[in-house]
Design a protein around this motif. Structure first.
Motif, PDB file in Angstrom:
ATOM      1  N   SER A  78     145.848   5.008 119.600  1.00 24.57           N
ATOM      2  CA  SER A  78     146.584   5.967 118.344  1.00 24.57           C
ATOM      3  C   SER A  78     146.603   6.740 117.634  1.00 24.57           C
ATOM      4  O   SER A  78     146.350   7.731 117.303  1.00 24.57           O
ATOM      5  CB  SER A  78     148.034   5.389 117.719  1.00 24.57           C
ATOM      6  N   GLU A  79     145.466   6.633 116.735  1.00 21.15           N
ATOM      7  CA  GLU A  79     144.910   7.650 115.771  1.00 21.15           C
ATOM      8  C   GLU A  79     143.684   7.810 116.234  1.00 21.15           C
ATOM      9  O   GLU A  79     142.832   9.526 115.214  1.00 21.15           O
ATOM     10  CB  GLU A  79     143.796   6.017 115.085  1.00 21.15           C
ATOM     11  N   ALA A  80     142.886   8.004 117.118  1.00 18.96           N
ATOM     12  CA  ALA A  80     142.110   9.106 117.667  1.00 18.96           C
ATOM     13  C   ALA A  80     143.137  10.928 118.123  1.00 18.96           C
ATOM     14  O   ALA A  80     143.471  11.013 118.356  1.00 18.96           O
ATOM     15  CB  ALA A  80     141.450   8.805 119.878  1.00 18.96           C
TER      16      ALA A  80
ATOM     17  N   LEU B 209     146.776  -5.101 120.784  1.00 15.95           N
ATOM     18  CA  LEU B 209     147.765  -4.735 119.474  1.00 15.95           C
ATOM     19  C   LEU B 209     146.092  -4.190 119.180  1.00 15.95           C
ATOM     20  O   LEU B 209     146.665  -2.175 118.373  1.00 15.95           O
ATOM     21  CB  LEU B 209     147.794  -5.000 118.414  1.00 15.95           C
ATOM     22  N   LYS B 210     145.456  -3.359 118.455  1.00 16.39           N
ATOM     23  CA  LYS B 210     144.130  -3.129 118.149  1.00 16.39           C
ATOM     24  C   LYS B 210     144.103  -2.518 118.575  1.00 16.39           C
ATOM     25  O   LYS B 210     143.235  -0.672 118.529  1.00 16.39           O
ATOM     26  CB  LYS B 210     142.753  -4.542 117.791  1.00 16.39           C
ATOM     27  N   THR B 211     143.726  -2.661 120.321  1.00 17.61           N
ATOM     28  CA  THR B 211     143.640  -1.108 121.008  1.00 17.61           C
ATOM     29  C   THR B 211     144.103  -0.385 120.652  1.00 17.61           C
ATOM     30  O   THR B 211     144.030   1.245 120.957  1.00 17.61           O
ATOM     31  CB  THR B 211     142.511  -1.902 122.735  1.00 17.61           C
TER      32      THR B 211
END
Length: 141
Positions: free
Chosen positions: A125-127, A118-120
């Motif tokens: 997705s925020e990149a 989930l962290k990855t």
């Protein structure tokens, strides 16, 4: 207040407290307590392995309550005598606790793996598509 009333007429006279200390009462049978702990541990182990919605919080509360009962049952008196009498039950419990520990560690490992995924996914997705120092190995994790 009077020592005599209509409510105390049929009661026996109080006697002095006995000189010999009264043995501490054992809250429940030690074998029964060990059995309850075994059942709770087996249920938790099976729940962790087979039921994704298993209520771990309730299971921990139940195990804590049983541990308290066990501690009170063993406390005082001849603790070594009680341990010797219930060596087989305690050995069985130890084996079940080892299996339970393995199930808990597997569960925690799975939770950590899902959290890492989930962290990855969130980081990707925020990149915004631009390069960062992490892309080139310069950033330290």
């Amino acid at each position: 207040m009077a020592d005599f009333s209509e409510f105390t007429a049929n009661l026996q006279e109080r006697t002095a407290a006995p000189d010999a200390p009264v043995a501490a009462a054992r809250p429940g049978n030690l074998a029964a307590i060990i059995g309850r702990i075994e059942e709770a541990v087996e249920e938790e182990t099976a729940g962790l392995r087979n039921d994704t919605g298993y209520d771990l919080k309730a299971s921990n509360a139940r195990k804590s309550r049983y541990l308290y009962e066990l501690t009170r049952a063993i406390k005082g008196g001849a603790e070594l005598e009680f341990l010797e009498q219930h060596r087989e039950g305690l050995t069985r419990l130890r084996q079940k606790l080892a299996r339970n520990e393995a199930a808990i560690l597997a569960h925690l490992s799975a939770v950590n793996e899902v959290a890492g995924l989930l962290k990855t996914a969130i980081q990707r997705s925020e990149a915004d598509g631009t390069y960062s120092a992490g892309e080139f190995g310069w950033a330290k994790a």
